[in-house]
Write an enzyme that holds these catalytic residues in place. Structure first.
Site, PDB file in Angstrom:
ATOM      1  N   GLY A  11       3.895 -24.078 -69.218  1.00 51.46           N
ATOM      2  CA  GLY A  11       2.652 -24.427 -68.532  1.00 51.46           C
ATOM      3  C   GLY A  11       1.528 -23.476 -68.896  1.00 51.46           C
ATOM      4  O   GLY A  11       1.760 -22.299 -69.152  1.00 51.46           O
ATOM      5  N   ASP A 119       9.874 -18.067 -68.062  1.00 60.12           N
ATOM      6  CA  ASP A 119      11.329 -17.944 -68.069  1.00 60.12           C
ATOM      7  C   ASP A 119      11.981 -18.842 -69.124  1.00 60.12           C
ATOM      8  O   ASP A 119      12.811 -18.394 -69.916  1.00 60.12           O
ATOM      9  CB  ASP A 119      11.860 -18.296 -66.670  1.00 60.12           C
ATOM     10  CG  ASP A 119      13.369 -18.180 -66.574  1.00 60.12           C
ATOM     11  OD1 ASP A 119      13.883 -17.062 -66.655  1.00 60.12           O
ATOM     12  OD2 ASP A 119      14.032 -19.226 -66.421  1.00 60.12           O
ATOM     13  N   GLY A 120      11.590 -20.112 -69.154  1.00 60.55           N
ATOM     14  CA  GLY A 120      12.174 -21.031 -70.129  1.00 60.55           C
ATOM     15  C   GLY A 120      11.857 -20.652 -71.558  1.00 60.55           C
ATOM     16  O   GLY A 120      12.730 -20.679 -72.444  1.00 60.55           O
ATOM     17  N   ASP A 143       3.877 -18.375 -61.518  1.00 60.29           N
ATOM     18  CA  ASP A 143       4.875 -18.288 -60.454  1.00 60.29           C
ATOM     19  C   ASP A 143       5.425 -16.878 -60.258  1.00 60.29           C
ATOM     20  O   ASP A 143       6.112 -16.619 -59.273  1.00 60.29           O
ATOM     21  CB  ASP A 143       6.039 -19.238 -60.737  1.00 60.29           C
ATOM     22  CG  ASP A 143       5.650 -20.697 -60.595  1.00 60.29           C
ATOM     23  OD1 ASP A 143       4.722 -20.985 -59.826  1.00 60.29           O
ATOM     24  OD2 ASP A 143       6.274 -21.544 -61.261  1.00 60.29           O
ATOM     25  N   MET A 185       1.714 -24.292 -55.710  1.00 57.46           N
ATOM     26  CA  MET A 185       2.818 -24.304 -56.661  1.00 57.46           C
ATOM     27  C   MET A 185       3.847 -23.231 -56.313  1.00 57.46           C
ATOM     28  O   MET A 185       3.546 -22.259 -55.627  1.00 57.46           O
ATOM     29  CB  MET A 185       2.303 -24.142 -58.083  1.00 57.46           C
ATOM     30  CG  MET A 185       1.594 -25.389 -58.600  1.00 57.46           C
ATOM     31  SD  MET A 185       1.047 -25.234 -60.315  1.00 57.46           S
ATOM     32  CE  MET A 185       0.532 -26.938 -60.627  1.00 57.46           C
ATOM     33  N   ARG A 283      -3.888 -32.478 -41.545  1.00 56.49           N
ATOM     34  CA  ARG A 283      -4.419 -32.924 -42.830  1.00 56.49           C
ATOM     35  C   ARG A 283      -3.751 -32.113 -43.935  1.00 56.49           C
ATOM     36  O   ARG A 283      -3.388 -30.946 -43.742  1.00 56.49           O
ATOM     37  CB  ARG A 283      -5.938 -32.724 -42.912  1.00 56.49           C
ATOM     38  CG  ARG A 283      -6.741 -33.582 -41.936  1.00 56.49           C
ATOM     39  CD  ARG A 283      -6.700 -35.055 -42.352  1.00 56.49           C
ATOM     40  NE  ARG A 283      -7.606 -35.868 -41.543  1.00 56.49           N
ATOM     41  CZ  ARG A 283      -7.320 -36.385 -40.357  1.00 56.49           C
ATOM     42  NH1 ARG A 283      -6.118 -36.160 -39.829  1.00 56.49           N
ATOM     43  NH2 ARG A 283      -8.201 -37.104 -39.700  1.00 56.49           N
ATOM     44  N   HIS A 289      -3.050 -28.432 -59.966  1.00 59.35           N
ATOM     45  CA  HIS A 289      -3.356 -27.717 -61.207  1.00 59.35           C
ATOM     46  C   HIS A 289      -4.633 -26.891 -61.140  1.00 59.35           C
ATOM     47  O   HIS A 289      -4.956 -26.186 -62.109  1.00 59.35           O
ATOM     48  CB  HIS A 289      -3.414 -28.710 -62.373  1.00 59.35           C
ATOM     49  CG  HIS A 289      -2.056 -29.216 -62.770  1.00 59.35           C
ATOM     50  ND1 HIS A 289      -1.399 -30.191 -62.061  1.00 59.35           N
ATOM     51  CD2 HIS A 289      -1.215 -28.840 -63.769  1.00 59.35           C
ATOM     52  CE1 HIS A 289      -0.220 -30.417 -62.620  1.00 59.35           C
ATOM     53  NE2 HIS A 289      -0.085 -29.611 -63.653  1.00 59.35           N
TER      54      HIS A 289
END
Length: 365
Positions: A11, A119-120, A143, A185, A283, A289
Site C-alpha cells: 500500500g 511486512d509482506g 499500520d 485503518m 453516525r 484512504h
C-alpha cells in the site's frame, strides 16, 4: 557505473518519495552508482515489457519529499512468488517467477536492490535474499506493524489525519448530541486507532487486540447521556471485532489480490449499539484512504530521509539481507528475518494502553 534498483511495494503511504530522494541524493555523492526505479514494485521487472526508469538528481527535485504517494507507483498484487496467471476458464492462479526475476535483474546489470515496503514486502525480500539477491529493506506501513522498528514512516502522518478527523467529529457530536463512530485503518494492529483516540480525546477505542463486549460499550455510551443530551466519540479499527464475533471483511475478486477486503465494522457497530439498548443517535464516518494520502508530516519526512540515506550506505557496506530500523531514537539495522519474525501488535499491558485507560478511554472490555 554500478546499478542499484529501488522499488516501492504494498500500500502507498506518505514518505515514500522522501526515501527515494534520500537514496538518490546519497548515491549521487559517490559518483559510482546509478539508481533506477522499478515501477509497481517488482512488477516493473517481471512484466513482459520491462518498466524501469533512471532516477537522476532532477528526478527527485521539485520537492518530492513533501508529496504523498510514490513516483514509482506501487501495487498489492502480483510479486515474484505469486505472479497471477489467468486460466482458460477465466479464473486465475499464481506461479513462482522468482528465478526469472533474479536472472532478469542480472541481465539488466543490477548489483543490489532496495525494497521499500511493509511486512509482506519484507517477507518477499527475505525469500529473495535466501535465493541470493543482494537486497536491503526499508520499513513502510501506516499500520506500524513491523516489530523490529519503533516506528515505520507514514504512521505518524496517518495518525495526524485520523486525529484531525476525531477533532472535527467532536464538534458535530456535541452539537447534535450524537455518538460519532470513526472507522480507521488497522487490519490486525490497532496503533492508528489507539493513538488517534488518545490525541483526539475519544471516549471509546476499539482495536483488534481487545475484542469488545457490546454491552460494556453500550453502558459507556449511555453514561455520557442525561435526559437525551450528551455526546460520545468512538474510534474503531477496521480489524476490530466483538467477543466471539468475526472481522468485517469480504473476499476480494481482484486478480492477484490475496487478502480479504476489510471494511464495514463502523456500520456494524452502529447497528449493534442500536440493537443492544443504546439511547444515542449514531453516525458513522469511514476515514478510508484519506489516511494514506497527502503530504507527510515533518516527522515522517525526516524519518524517511534517514531511512533512504542509511539504506544506500548499507548497500555500500554490503549489509544485504538486512532492514534499516528506528530504535531508541537511532537509525540501526536488523536482519530481514528478525524484522518479519513477529508481528507488531499493540501490547495490551503497555503504558500507552494504561494511559488511555487512565484518561477514561474504554476498550469495551
Amino acid at each position: 557505473m554500478k546499478k542499484l534498483l529501488v522499488l516501492t511495494g504494498g500500500g502507498d503511504c506518505p514518505g515514500l518519495n522522501a526515501v527515494i530522494r534520500g537514496v538518490v541524493k546519497r548515491a549521487s555523492l559517490t559518483k559510482e552508482w546509478e539508481v533506477w526505479g522499478s515501477l509497481e514494485a517488482y512488477n516493473g521487472v517481471l512484466s513482459d515489457k520491462v518498466e524501469i526508469i533512471k532516477l537522476s538528481g532532477t528526478s527527485v527535485t521539485a520537492g518530492i519529499h513533501a508529496k504523498g504517494g510514490t513516483i514509482l507507483r506501487t501495487t498489492t498484487k502480483g510479486g515474484p512468488f505469486n505472479w497471477p496467471v489467468i486460466q482458460a476458464d477465466g479464473s486465475w492462479a499464481s506461479e513462482d517467477r522468482s528465478d526469472f526475476l533474479l536472472s532478469r535483474l542480472a541481465e539488466l546489470g543490477f548489483e543490489a536492490v532496495i525494497s521499500i515496503g511493509g511486512d509482506g514486502s519484507q517477507k518477499i525480500s527475505q525469500q529473495l535474499f535466501e535465493k541470493g539477491l543482494n537486497v536491503v529493506g526499508v520499513p513502510k506501513t501506516i499500520d506500524n506493524d513491523l516489530s523490529a522498528t519503533d516506528y515505520t514512516f507514514g504512521f505518524q502522518t496517518a495518525v495526524q489525519e485520523a486525529s484531525n478527523a476525531v477533532d472535527k467529529l467532536v464538534t458535530t457530536a456535541e452539537s447534535h448530541h450524537r455518538a460519532m463512530i470513526l472507522e480507521v485503518m488497522g487490519r490486525s494492529a490497532g496503533w492508528i486507532a489507539l493513538h488517534s483516540a488518545i490525541a483526539g480525546g475519544a471516549e471509546v477505542c476499539l482495536i483488534p487486540e481487545i475484542p469488545y463486549d457490546i454491552d460494556k460499550v453500550v453502558e459507556r455510551v449511555n453514561s455520557r447521556y442525561c435526559d437525551g443530551r450528551g455526546f460520545v466519540n468512538i474510534v474503531i479499527a477496521e480489524g476490530a471485532a466483538a467477543v466471539g464475533g468475526q472481522v468485517s471483511a469480504q473476499e476480494s475478486t481482484e486478480v492477484g489480490y490475496e487478502n480479504v477486503r476489510l471494511g464495514g465494522v463502523g456500520n456494524l457497530l452502529a447497528r449493534q449499539l442500536q440493537d443492544n439498548g443504546c439511547t444515542a443517535d449514531s453516525r458513522v464516518t469511514v476515514l478510508g484512504h484519506l489516511q494514506r494520502g497527502g503530504s507527510p508530516t515533518a516527522f515522517d519526512r525526516v524519518l524517511a530521509t534517514q531511512y533512504g540515506v542509511k539504506a544506500f550506505e548499507m548497500v555500500l557496506a554490503k549489509e544485504f539481507g538486512r532492514m534499516v530500523a528506528y530504535k531508541n531514537n537511532d537509525i540501526v539495522t536488523v536482519s530481514l528475518d528478525e524484522a518479519t519474525r513477529d508481528y507488531n501488535y499493540v501490547n495490551t499491558d503497555s503504558y500507552l494502553v494504561q494511559a488511555a485507560r487512565g484518561v477514561g478511554i474504554s476498550f469495551g472490555d
